[in-house]
Design a protein around this motif. Structure first.
Motif, mmCIF file in Angstrom:
data_model
loop_
_atom_site.group_PDB
_atom_site.id
_atom_site.type_symbol
_atom_site.label_atom_id
_atom_site.label_comp_id
_atom_site.label_asym_id
_atom_site.label_seq_id
_atom_site.Cartn_x
_atom_site.Cartn_y
_atom_site.Cartn_z
ATOM 1 N N CYS A 128 41.978 -2.755 -71.071
ATOM 2 C CA CYS A 128 42.535 -3.977 -70.648
ATOM 3 C C CYS A 128 42.461 -4.241 -69.350
ATOM 4 C CB CYS A 128 43.767 -4.534 -71.424
ATOM 5 S SG CYS A 128 43.739 -4.622 -73.049
ATOM 6 N N THR A 129 43.192 -3.179 -68.378
ATOM 7 C CA THR A 129 43.131 -3.326 -66.939
ATOM 8 C C THR A 129 41.579 -3.683 -66.406
ATOM 9 O OG1 THR A 129 45.195 -1.813 -67.055
ATOM 10 C CG2 THR A 129 43.875 -1.852 -64.905
ATOM 11 N N HIS A 130 40.790 -2.683 -67.027
ATOM 12 C CA HIS A 130 39.394 -2.649 -66.485
ATOM 13 C C HIS A 130 38.804 -4.244 -66.536
ATOM 14 C CE1 HIS A 130 35.157 -0.881 -66.777
ATOM 15 N NE2 HIS A 130 35.476 -1.402 -65.444
ATOM 16 N N TYR A 131 39.119 -4.732 -67.798
ATOM 17 C CA TYR A 131 38.600 -5.961 -67.946
ATOM 18 C C TYR A 131 39.237 -7.019 -66.883
ATOM 19 C CZ TYR A 131 37.215 -10.536 -69.987
ATOM 20 O OH TYR A 131 36.539 -11.901 -70.106
ATOM 21 N N TYR A 132 40.504 -7.005 -66.657
ATOM 22 C CA TYR A 132 41.390 -7.880 -65.752
ATOM 23 C C TYR A 132 40.843 -7.663 -64.364
ATOM 24 C CZ TYR A 132 45.238 -9.799 -63.417
ATOM 25 O OH TYR A 132 46.240 -10.876 -62.414
ATOM 26 N N LEU A 133 40.565 -6.436 -64.214
ATOM 27 C CA LEU A 133 40.214 -6.285 -62.695
ATOM 28 C C LEU A 133 38.909 -7.132 -62.108
ATOM 29 C CD1 LEU A 133 40.960 -2.320 -62.041
ATOM 30 C CD2 LEU A 133 42.146 -4.451 -61.160
ATOM 31 N N GLY A 150 31.308 -9.873 -69.487
ATOM 32 C CA GLY A 150 32.421 -9.837 -70.089
ATOM 33 C C GLY A 150 32.293 -9.268 -71.622
ATOM 34 N N LEU A 151 31.265 -9.228 -72.031
ATOM 35 C CA LEU A 151 31.058 -8.924 -73.611
ATOM 36 C C LEU A 151 30.749 -7.453 -73.476
ATOM 37 C CD1 LEU A 151 29.510 -11.852 -75.135
ATOM 38 C CD2 LEU A 151 31.814 -11.330 -75.346
ATOM 39 N N ARG A 152 30.682 -6.707 -72.462
ATOM 40 C CA ARG A 152 30.194 -5.355 -72.460
ATOM 41 C C ARG A 152 31.061 -4.535 -71.487
ATOM 42 N NH1 ARG A 152 24.877 -7.331 -73.091
ATOM 43 N NH2 ARG A 152 24.083 -7.071 -75.176
ATOM 44 N N LEU A 153 32.182 -5.038 -71.336
ATOM 45 C CA LEU A 153 33.083 -4.235 -70.255
ATOM 46 C C LEU A 153 34.294 -3.488 -70.993
ATOM 47 C CD1 LEU A 153 34.612 -6.833 -67.672
ATOM 48 C CD2 LEU A 153 34.405 -4.475 -67.296
ATOM 49 N N ILE A 160 42.872 -3.976 -82.335
ATOM 50 C CA ILE A 160 42.450 -3.064 -83.310
ATOM 51 C C ILE A 160 43.126 -1.823 -83.024
ATOM 52 C CG2 ILE A 160 40.711 -1.555 -83.732
ATOM 53 C CD1 ILE A 160 38.953 -3.847 -83.348
ATOM 54 N N TRP A 161 43.549 -1.371 -81.886
ATOM 55 C CA TRP A 161 44.171 0.010 -81.477
ATOM 56 C C TRP A 161 45.894 0.072 -81.442
ATOM 57 C CZ3 TRP A 161 41.015 3.205 -83.308
ATOM 58 C CH2 TRP A 161 39.667 3.044 -83.044
ATOM 59 N N LEU A 162 46.416 -1.253 -81.029
ATOM 60 C CA LEU A 162 47.886 -0.895 -80.909
ATOM 61 C C LEU A 162 48.457 -0.714 -82.301
ATOM 62 C CD1 LEU A 162 48.702 -3.605 -78.420
ATOM 63 C CD2 LEU A 162 48.518 -1.280 -78.049
ATOM 64 N N PRO A 163 47.995 -1.152 -83.655
ATOM 65 C CA PRO A 163 48.660 -0.704 -84.674
ATOM 66 C C PRO A 163 48.380 0.638 -85.172
ATOM 67 C CG PRO A 163 47.176 -2.786 -85.114
ATOM 68 C CD PRO A 163 47.082 -2.415 -83.511
ATOM 69 N N THR A 169 31.644 -6.820 -77.300
ATOM 70 C CA THR A 169 33.063 -6.738 -77.674
ATOM 71 C C THR A 169 33.883 -7.552 -76.822
ATOM 72 O OG1 THR A 169 32.566 -4.562 -78.279
ATOM 73 C CG2 THR A 169 35.010 -5.150 -78.171
ATOM 74 N N VAL A 170 34.632 -8.581 -77.573
ATOM 75 C CA VAL A 170 35.401 -9.288 -76.706
ATOM 76 C C VAL A 170 36.817 -8.373 -76.478
ATOM 77 C CG1 VAL A 170 35.072 -11.357 -77.790
ATOM 78 C CG2 VAL A 170 36.569 -10.277 -78.758
#
Length: 237
Positions: A179-184, A133-136, A61-64, A53-54
């Motif tokens: 999103c925070t987790h990916y950024y960290l 990065g694709l499984r974060l 997907i989830w903000l809407p 998952t990117v």
């Protein structure tokens, strides 16, 4: 007769191998391989696709869904200040879930074949390959499944008109978390707060993995006594 230890072949699909490690799985999975390459999970291309998952798929997907949920409570007559309060409480509720899931589910000790296999899919793969990065972030299908019990939990202590906004707040908290987790892991923070948070989380991966279960903050680690010491000798499991 001494049983021969099982060795994982990193060049083959991993998921159905790791279960054979038995009680050695916990040690193996907490010895990270620091590379941005994504290892193969399944021989099947279909199942392999579902595990990747990117990061930007999470907000897209989830903000809407968050906006739709909040709008339902607005249509039921709640004022904007009331909505804001419910959303903030939903985010707060998520932070507790984030900590609880990470500490008690994602770091559960396993040694059986299927226990190891399930744990690897759920969280072990992230500790083994922390820079993949694709499984974060959570795959959308898994998130959708988890939304059902979360919605039902919120319904237990809220009214029909407040449930959607509280749920939306919790889902917003999840988006912020992923999103925070990916950024960290992959970002280069330029301000002190985010630099400290990155250091705090990478400390969980590479220094003392039995402490520091918060991702978006260290609040619940402080509350429940799992804050890692400022200085620790070596890595603890």
């Amino acid at each position: 007769m001494v049983a021969q230890e099982f060795t994982v072949d990193l060049d083959k699909a991993l998921v159905f191998q790791v279960g054979h490690l038995g009680q050695d799985y916990q040690e193996w999975v907490h010895e990270p391989i620091v590379t941005k390459e994504s290892p193969r999970f399944f021989e099947s291309d279909f199942w392999e696709f579902l595990t990747r998952t990117v990061w930007w798929a999470v907000p897209v997907i989830w903000l809407p869904v968050v906006c739709w949920s909040i709008s339902m409570s607005i249509q039921m007559g709640h004022t904007l200040p009331q909505i804001a309060l419910m959303v903030v409480f939903g985010i707060f509720l998520w932070t507790l879930m984030e900590y609880t899931l990470h500490r008690f589910l994602f770091h559960i000790k396993t040694k059986s074949y299927w226990g190891n296999t399930a744990h690897y899919l759920l969280h072990g793969c992230h500790h083994k390959h922390p820079m993949d990065g694709l499984r974060l972030v959570f795959p959308p299908a898994a998130t959708a499944i988890l939304c059902v019990p979360f919605w039902n939990m919120v319904k237990l202590f809220s009214t029909p008109s407040t449930t959607p906004a509280l749920f939306g707040g919790g889902l917003l908290g999840y988006v912020m978390y992923d999103c925070t987790h990916y950024y960290l892991h992959h970002g280069q923070p330029s301000i002190e707060v985010s630099r400290n948070l990155k250091k705090y989380h990478l400390n969980h991966h590479f220094r003392i993995q039995t402490k520091g279960f918060g991702i978006t903050s260290s609040l619940w680690d402080k509350v429940f006594g799992t804050l890692p010491p400022s200085k620790a000798a070596g890595k603890s499991r």
